[in-house]
Enzyme design. Sequence first.
Site, mmCIF file in Angstrom:
data_model
loop_
_atom_site.group_PDB
_atom_site.id
_atom_site.type_symbol
_atom_site.label_atom_id
_atom_site.label_comp_id
_atom_site.label_asym_id
_atom_site.label_seq_id
_atom_site.Cartn_x
_atom_site.Cartn_y
_atom_site.Cartn_z
ATOM 1 C CE LYS A 63 -38.685 -16.700 16.259
ATOM 2 N NZ LYS A 63 -37.656 -16.700 15.212
ATOM 3 C CG PHE A 65 -39.012 -18.068 27.389
ATOM 4 C CD1 PHE A 65 -40.089 -17.185 27.417
ATOM 5 C CD2 PHE A 65 -38.965 -19.076 28.337
ATOM 6 C CE1 PHE A 65 -41.090 -17.319 28.369
ATOM 7 C CE2 PHE A 65 -39.948 -19.210 29.296
ATOM 8 C CZ PHE A 65 -41.020 -18.331 29.305
ATOM 9 N N GLY A 208 -36.080 -14.382 3.031
ATOM 10 C CA GLY A 208 -34.973 -15.335 2.962
ATOM 11 C C GLY A 208 -34.858 -15.991 1.608
ATOM 12 N NE ARG A 209 -37.754 -20.554 2.689
ATOM 13 C CZ ARG A 209 -38.737 -21.186 3.307
ATOM 14 N NH1 ARG A 209 -38.886 -22.489 3.127
ATOM 15 N NH2 ARG A 209 -39.552 -20.543 4.108
HETATM 16 O O1 C5P Z 1 -37.184 -17.983 3.480
HETATM 17 P P1 C5P Z 1 -38.196 -17.120 4.168
HETATM 18 O O2 C5P Z 1 -38.407 -15.779 3.487
HETATM 19 O O3 C5P Z 1 -39.492 -17.835 4.449
HETATM 20 O O4 C5P Z 1 -37.500 -16.789 5.583
HETATM 21 C C1 C5P Z 1 -38.157 -16.077 6.597
HETATM 22 C C2 C5P Z 1 -37.276 -15.960 7.787
HETATM 23 O O5 C5P Z 1 -38.030 -15.385 8.855
HETATM 24 C C3 C5P Z 1 -36.730 -17.276 8.308
HETATM 25 O O6 C5P Z 1 -35.458 -17.010 8.888
HETATM 26 C C4 C5P Z 1 -37.731 -17.668 9.378
HETATM 27 O O7 C5P Z 1 -37.152 -18.456 10.379
HETATM 28 C C5 C5P Z 1 -38.095 -16.301 9.943
HETATM 29 N N1 C5P Z 1 -39.391 -16.252 10.610
HETATM 30 C C6 C5P Z 1 -40.576 -16.603 9.994
HETATM 31 N N2 C5P Z 1 -41.750 -16.530 10.682
HETATM 32 C C7 C5P Z 1 -41.759 -16.119 11.950
HETATM 33 C C8 C5P Z 1 -40.579 -15.767 12.595
HETATM 34 C C9 C5P Z 1 -39.389 -15.841 11.880
HETATM 35 O O8 C5P Z 1 -40.567 -16.950 8.827
HETATM 36 N N3 C5P Z 1 -42.891 -16.026 12.580
#
Ligand code: C5P
Length: 235
Positions: A63, A65, A208-209
């Site tokens: 990200k 900037f 992610g999780r």
């Molecule tokens: O664990 P989870 O599935 O929520 O992870 C989602 C990933 O996507 C994390 O790395 C989070 O930082 C990223 N992310 C997000 N929402 C956004 C941008 C990035 O959840 N708007």
Amino acid sequence: MSDDRLIVALDVPNALDGLKLAKTLGDSVSFYKIGLGMLTGGGLALARELKDDMGKRIFLDMKLFDIGATVTASVRGLAQFDLDFLTVHGDPHVVRAAKDGARASGLKILAVTILTSLDRADLDDCLYREGSVADLVRERAARALDAGADGVIASPNEAALIRALPEAKGKLIVTPGVRPEGSDPGDQKRITTPLAAIESGADHIVVGRPVWKAPDPRKAAQAIIASLNPSGPLQ
Ligand code: C5P
């Protein structure tokens, strides 16, 4: 069998844990996201190892900037590692500078429109002009794509809105905020299933999780991939 529409977010504390997880996931996952949280834990070295030694695709979620010259220099530096996706904020001058830095590489620049953690009150604090968050997301996506972004990051419920833009033709939409049926939403508020996100126009989903916290991460990844192919495995 892997499916590169699934990008697994390696939000673990350091490169060693990331590598261990990637080895557990093996050939079930072909695309990984490495974010700022892992930068001081060897994230860039991990990205290179996953790419060069294990043949994985890499999404670096930075990200960025800054002033144009600094963005161009940072992206030029990162582009030499032959990674796949990089995020920058979707302000047109940032996107143009990033594209300049990525020139002559295969690195795709993805624009963040408005962070999904922000609501209208936060936008007021930041002096964003009036209008609904959805309208601002759509306009910022159009401007970022017009400035040359290869795609945008969007919440699943913004994906259809962005896919409908003429500027989005042939561009990528990548959506986090995705949860397999019945899994814990955690801090994600506006979630949808992997298949629903793809059906709203996403090219890739970031999860992610639900994968790395699962008792059996490989099985969890495979179940997500199976859910993306309801009529059976891809040939
Ligand atoms: O664990 P989870 O599935 O929520 O992870 C989602 C990933 O996507 C994390 O790395 C989070 O930082 C990223 N992310 C997000 N929402 C956004 C941008 C990035 O959840 N708007």
